[in-house]
Design an enzyme around this catalytic site. Structure first.
Site, PDB file in Angstrom:
ATOM      1  N   CYS A  89       2.192   3.384  -1.718  1.00  0.00           N
ATOM      2  CA  CYS A  89       2.820   2.255  -2.392  1.00  0.00           C
ATOM      3  C   CYS A  89       4.267   2.607  -2.710  1.00  0.00           C
ATOM      4  CB  CYS A  89       2.050   1.969  -3.686  1.00  0.00           C
ATOM      5  SG  CYS A  89       2.753   0.644  -4.669  1.00  0.00           S
ATOM      6  N   HIS A 131      -3.900  -5.102  -1.237  1.00  0.00           N
ATOM      7  CA  HIS A 131      -3.040  -4.219  -2.047  1.00  0.00           C
ATOM      8  C   HIS A 131      -2.006  -5.053  -2.812  1.00  0.00           C
ATOM      9  CE1 HIS A 131      -0.580  -0.308  -2.360  1.00  0.00           C
ATOM     10  NE2 HIS A 131       0.258  -1.236  -2.756  1.00  0.00           N
ATOM     11  N   GLU A 132      -1.389  -6.019  -2.126  1.00  0.00           N
ATOM     12  CA  GLU A 132      -0.350  -6.842  -2.777  1.00  0.00           C
ATOM     13  C   GLU A 132      -0.958  -7.787  -3.816  1.00  0.00           C
ATOM     14  OE1 GLU A 132       2.461  -5.700  -2.333  1.00  0.00           O
ATOM     15  OE2 GLU A 132       2.016  -4.595  -0.507  1.00  0.00           O
ATOM     16  N   HIS A 135      -1.451  -6.001  -6.937  1.00  0.00           N
ATOM     17  CA  HIS A 135      -0.204  -5.910  -7.711  1.00  0.00           C
ATOM     18  C   HIS A 135      -0.025  -7.136  -8.615  1.00  0.00           C
ATOM     19  CE1 HIS A 135       1.938  -2.324  -6.572  1.00  0.00           C
ATOM     20  NE2 HIS A 135       1.870  -2.566  -5.276  1.00  0.00           N
TER      21      HIS A 135
HETATM   22 ZN    ZN Z   1       2.063  -1.274  -3.700  1.00  0.00          ZN
END
Ligand code: ZN
Length: 147
Positions: A89, A131-132, A135
């Site tokens: 990341c 993954h995004e 976030h």
């Molecule tokens: Zn990330």
């Protein structure tokens, strides 16, 4: 376009939950363009707005299948084919680790004009989307490392 500063894991903003995007004006397009320049310069695969300190539910992903994709207000409709891969990341420099993610994903989202889109993502593209989206909910991949 302008390059933005990517915040790191020690910045408390990275743990905030992002808000729904409801303004699809030229101002939004400018932010997305700046995020794109920032992502390319950082040599990453994906960048969520929270990573540049903007708490809205949007991200840019460099996909293998479709090229550059902007996902705004994404909703996961289907997630399957869980597998473990190594990821990293831009907000956690120097760290990588193994995370279990779906490799088949059907996502509903809006594009930069607010139009609803539905798209299927495979393999690392699906991993990157998840993954995004994490976030956007204040979750980092280091929270999910396999033992
Ligand atoms: Zn990330």
């Amino acid at each position: 376009m302008a390059r933005l500063t990517i915040i790191k894991q020690d910045n408390p903003l990275i743990r905030k939950t992002s808000k729904t995007v409801d303004d699809f004006s030229p101002r939004l397009h400018e932010i997305l363009d700046n995020m794109y320049e920032t992502l390319l310069h950082a040599n990453g695969m994906g960048l969520a707005a929270v990573q540049v300190g903007i708490l809205y539910r949007m991200a840019i992903i460099l996909t293998e299948e479709y090229g550059v994709i902007e996902i705004i207000n994404p909703i996961i409709k289907t997630a399957k084919n869980q597998r473990i891969d190594t990821e990293g990341c831009l907000s956690c420099p120097g760290i990588s680790g193994r995370v279990r993610r779906p490799h088949f994903l059907i996502l509903e989202y809006q594009d930069r004009n607010g139009a609803k889109q539905t798209r299927t993502f495979h393999n690392m593209d699906a991993v990157c989307c998840c993954h995004e989206i994490d976030h956007m909910n204040g979750i980092l991949f280091i929270d999910k490392l396999e033992k």
